[in-house]
Design an enzyme around this catalytic site. Structure first.
Site, PDB file in Angstrom:
ATOM      1  N   PRO A   9       0.790  -1.230   0.000  1.00 47.59           N
ATOM      2  CA  PRO A   9       0.000   0.000   0.000  1.00 47.59           C
ATOM      3  C   PRO A   9       0.826   1.285   0.000  1.00 47.59           C
ATOM      4  O   PRO A   9       1.847   1.373   0.682  1.00 47.59           O
ATOM      5  CB  PRO A   9      -0.827  -0.104   1.295  1.00 47.59           C
ATOM      6  CG  PRO A   9      -0.204  -1.182   2.090  1.00 47.59           C
ATOM      7  CD  PRO A   9       0.477  -2.094   1.132  1.00 47.59           C
ATOM      8  N   ASN A  10       0.336   2.213  -0.782  1.00 51.08           N
ATOM      9  CA  ASN A  10       0.861   3.580  -0.866  1.00 51.08           C
ATOM     10  C   ASN A  10       2.180   3.705  -1.618  1.00 51.08           C
ATOM     11  O   ASN A  10       2.663   4.820  -1.838  1.00 51.08           O
ATOM     12  CB  ASN A  10       0.984   4.217   0.527  1.00 51.08           C
ATOM     13  CG  ASN A  10      -0.364   4.333   1.187  1.00 51.08           C
ATOM     14  OD1 ASN A  10      -1.292   4.872   0.594  1.00 51.08           O
ATOM     15  ND2 ASN A  10      -0.508   3.803   2.392  1.00 51.08           N
ATOM     16  N   ARG A  17       4.079  11.116  -2.139  1.00 49.48           N
ATOM     17  CA  ARG A  17       3.922  10.986  -0.692  1.00 49.48           C
ATOM     18  C   ARG A  17       5.211  11.402   0.040  1.00 49.48           C
ATOM     19  O   ARG A  17       6.303  10.988  -0.365  1.00 49.48           O
ATOM     20  CB  ARG A  17       3.538   9.549  -0.297  1.00 49.48           C
ATOM     21  CG  ARG A  17       4.667   8.551  -0.516  1.00 49.48           C
ATOM     22  CD  ARG A  17       4.289   7.122  -0.228  1.00 49.48           C
ATOM     23  NE  ARG A  17       3.951   6.853   1.152  1.00 49.48           N
ATOM     24  CZ  ARG A  17       4.176   5.689   1.766  1.00 49.48           C
ATOM     25  NH1 ARG A  17       4.755   4.678   1.126  1.00 49.48           N
ATOM     26  NH2 ARG A  17       3.825   5.517   3.008  1.00 49.48           N
ATOM     27  N   TYR A  22      10.413   9.562   1.517  1.00 50.98           N
ATOM     28  CA  TYR A  22      10.444   8.522   0.479  1.00 50.98           C
ATOM     29  C   TYR A  22      11.106   8.970  -0.825  1.00 50.98           C
ATOM     30  O   TYR A  22      11.220   8.164  -1.754  1.00 50.98           O
ATOM     31  CB  TYR A  22       9.019   8.024   0.209  1.00 50.98           C
ATOM     32  CG  TYR A  22       8.387   7.368   1.426  1.00 50.98           C
ATOM     33  CD1 TYR A  22       8.774   6.095   1.837  1.00 50.98           C
ATOM     34  CD2 TYR A  22       7.426   8.041   2.197  1.00 50.98           C
ATOM     35  CE1 TYR A  22       8.222   5.503   2.960  1.00 50.98           C
ATOM     36  CE2 TYR A  22       6.869   7.462   3.323  1.00 50.98           C
ATOM     37  CZ  TYR A  22       7.271   6.194   3.698  1.00 50.98           C
ATOM     38  OH  TYR A  22       6.736   5.596   4.814  1.00 50.98           O
ATOM     39  N   ASN A  73       8.349  -5.122  -0.778  1.00 50.80           N
ATOM     40  CA  ASN A  73       8.168  -4.010   0.154  1.00 50.80           C
ATOM     41  C   ASN A  73       6.669  -3.983   0.477  1.00 50.80           C
ATOM     42  O   ASN A  73       5.882  -3.437  -0.295  1.00 50.80           O
ATOM     43  CB  ASN A  73       8.598  -2.683  -0.473  1.00 50.80           C
ATOM     44  CG  ASN A  73       8.442  -1.534   0.518  1.00 50.80           C
ATOM     45  OD1 ASN A  73       7.850  -1.700   1.584  1.00 50.80           O
ATOM     46  ND2 ASN A  73       8.966  -0.375   0.162  1.00 50.80           N
ATOM     47  N   ALA A  76       3.014  -0.614   4.808  1.00 50.60           N
ATOM     48  CA  ALA A  76       2.569  -0.681   6.205  1.00 50.60           C
ATOM     49  C   ALA A  76       2.252  -2.105   6.652  1.00 50.60           C
ATOM     50  O   ALA A  76       2.322  -2.403   7.857  1.00 50.60           O
ATOM     51  CB  ALA A  76       1.346   0.211   6.382  1.00 50.60           C
ATOM     52  N   ASP A  86       3.022 -15.582   6.224  1.00 52.35           N
ATOM     53  CA  ASP A  86       2.668 -16.995   6.001  1.00 52.35           C
ATOM     54  C   ASP A  86       2.679 -17.342   4.516  1.00 52.35           C
ATOM     55  O   ASP A  86       3.077 -18.452   4.142  1.00 52.35           O
ATOM     56  CB  ASP A  86       1.287 -17.304   6.597  1.00 52.35           C
ATOM     57  CG  ASP A  86       1.335 -17.424   8.126  1.00 52.35           C
ATOM     58  OD1 ASP A  86       2.450 -17.470   8.685  1.00 52.35           O
ATOM     59  OD2 ASP A  86       0.260 -17.477   8.743  1.00 52.35           O
ATOM     60  N   GLU A  97      13.500  -8.403   1.682  1.00 48.74           N
ATOM     61  CA  GLU A  97      12.628  -7.311   2.154  1.00 48.74           C
ATOM     62  C   GLU A  97      13.313  -5.974   1.860  1.00 48.74           C
ATOM     63  O   GLU A  97      14.500  -5.815   2.147  1.00 48.74           O
ATOM     64  CB  GLU A  97      12.446  -7.473   3.666  1.00 48.74           C
ATOM     65  CG  GLU A  97      11.695  -6.364   4.349  1.00 48.74           C
ATOM     66  CD  GLU A  97      11.785  -6.474   5.881  1.00 48.74           C
ATOM     67  OE1 GLU A  97      12.716  -7.148   6.403  1.00 48.74           O
ATOM     68  OE2 GLU A  97      10.942  -5.872   6.548  1.00 48.74           O
ATOM     69  N   HIS A  99      12.866  -1.626   2.113  1.00 45.39           N
ATOM     70  CA  HIS A  99      12.160  -0.410   2.526  1.00 45.39           C
ATOM     71  C   HIS A  99      12.914   0.786   1.997  1.00 45.39           C
ATOM     72  O   HIS A  99      14.144   0.843   2.124  1.00 45.39           O
ATOM     73  CB  HIS A  99      12.035  -0.330   4.048  1.00 45.39           C
ATOM     74  CG  HIS A  99      11.245  -1.472   4.592  1.00 45.39           C
ATOM     75  ND1 HIS A  99       9.898  -1.569   4.407  1.00 45.39           N
ATOM     76  CD2 HIS A  99      11.630  -2.586   5.230  1.00 45.39           C
ATOM     77  CE1 HIS A  99       9.473  -2.696   4.932  1.00 45.39           C
ATOM     78  NE2 HIS A  99      10.504  -3.346   5.430  1.00 45.39           N
ATOM     79  N   ARG A 106      12.877   5.028  12.536  1.00 42.70           N
ATOM     80  CA  ARG A 106      11.630   5.804  12.570  1.00 42.70           C
ATOM     81  C   ARG A 106      10.797   5.392  13.796  1.00 42.70           C
ATOM     82  O   ARG A 106      11.352   4.948  14.791  1.00 42.70           O
ATOM     83  CB  ARG A 106      10.897   5.621  11.236  1.00 42.70           C
ATOM     84  CG  ARG A 106      11.698   6.195  10.057  1.00 42.70           C
ATOM     85  CD  ARG A 106      10.985   6.000   8.739  1.00 42.70           C
ATOM     86  NE  ARG A 106       9.700   6.714   8.726  1.00 42.70           N
ATOM     87  CZ  ARG A 106       8.753   6.499   7.804  1.00 42.70           C
ATOM     88  NH1 ARG A 106       8.955   5.613   6.842  1.00 42.70           N
ATOM     89  NH2 ARG A 106       7.624   7.171   7.862  1.00 42.70           N
TER      90      ARG A 106
HETATM   91  C1  DHK Z   1       6.851   2.072   3.185  1.00 41.25           C
HETATM   92  C2  DHK Z   1       5.684   2.301   3.832  1.00 41.25           C
HETATM   93  O1  DHK Z   1       4.563   2.534   3.144  1.00 41.25           O
HETATM   94  C3  DHK Z   1       5.605   2.380   5.295  1.00 41.25           C
HETATM   95  O2  DHK Z   1       4.354   1.985   5.797  1.00 41.25           O
HETATM   96  C4  DHK Z   1       6.712   1.590   5.954  1.00 41.25           C
HETATM   97  C5  DHK Z   1       8.069   1.652   3.899  1.00 41.25           C
HETATM   98  C6  DHK Z   1       8.054   1.964   5.363  1.00 41.25           C
HETATM   99  C7  DHK Z   1       9.326   2.095   3.165  1.00 41.25           C
HETATM  100  O3  DHK Z   1      10.190   2.731   3.765  1.00 41.25           O
HETATM  101  O4  DHK Z   1       9.442   1.784   1.985  1.00 41.25           O
HETATM  102  O5  DHK Z   1       6.700   1.815   7.335  1.00 41.25           O
END
Ligand code: DHK
Length: 144
Positions: A9-10, A17, A22, A73, A76, A86, A97, A99, A106
């Site tokens: 998400p996002n 954002r 980011y 990634n 959230a 799972d 993984e 980020h 953070r």
């Molecule tokens: C991206 C998100 O959307 C957050 O919810 C994570 C992560 C961090 C990132 O740093 O890519 O907490």
């Protein structure tokens, strides 16, 4: 080798954002960077993004017997989703993984990662380059 890059998400809002956290690279540019890098290192890549937990689980399941490495990634859902953990364990595909931000520096809730338990490496705080580094790790691991 087939690599699947999954964003939660996002992450489709990258570049828009919270650019102070980011960065300013958009999701479309990220996809182009990943595709260019795949060509450079000689792998096939698929990209998937969803804002919905169940869709992410479905997509991980569909990777079974088809995909050799996953870059994920989960946004959230990293910090909440036992279902995604799972699913990764169920398909047992080597996963990294990623980020974009430095989650470990953070808020406290971002310092918990469920998916980490199913990943052989984690890259945080390297911006969008982290995805490319994760692809390199999967490529190296696949080469033995
Ligand atoms: C991206 C998100 O959307 C957050 O919810 C994570 C992560 C961090 C990132 O740093 O890519 O907490």
């Amino acid at each position: 080798m087939n690599i699947l890059v999954i964003n939660g998400p996002n992450l489709n809002m990258l570049g828009i954002r919270e650019p102070n956290i980011y960065g300013r690279t958009t999701y479309a540019v990220l996809c182009a960077l990943i595709e260019d890098h795949a060509e450079k290192i000689g792998v096939d890549v698929e990209l998937y993004q969803s804002n919905h937990e169940g869709d992410l689980v479905d997509h991980i399941q569909k990777a079974y017997n088809r995909i050799d490495g996953i870059v994920i990634n989960p946004g959230a859902y990293t910090h909440t989703s036992v279902a995604i953990l799972d699913a990764l364990k169920a398909v047992s595909i080597p996963a990294v993984e990623v980020h974009v931000s430095e989650v470990d520096k953070r808020e406290e809730f971002r310092q918990i990662s469920y998916v980490r338990l199913a990943c052989f490496a984690t890259i945080t705080g390297h911006g969008v380059n982290g995805y490319l580094e994760a692809m390199d790790l999967l490529r190296e691991r696949n080469a033995g």
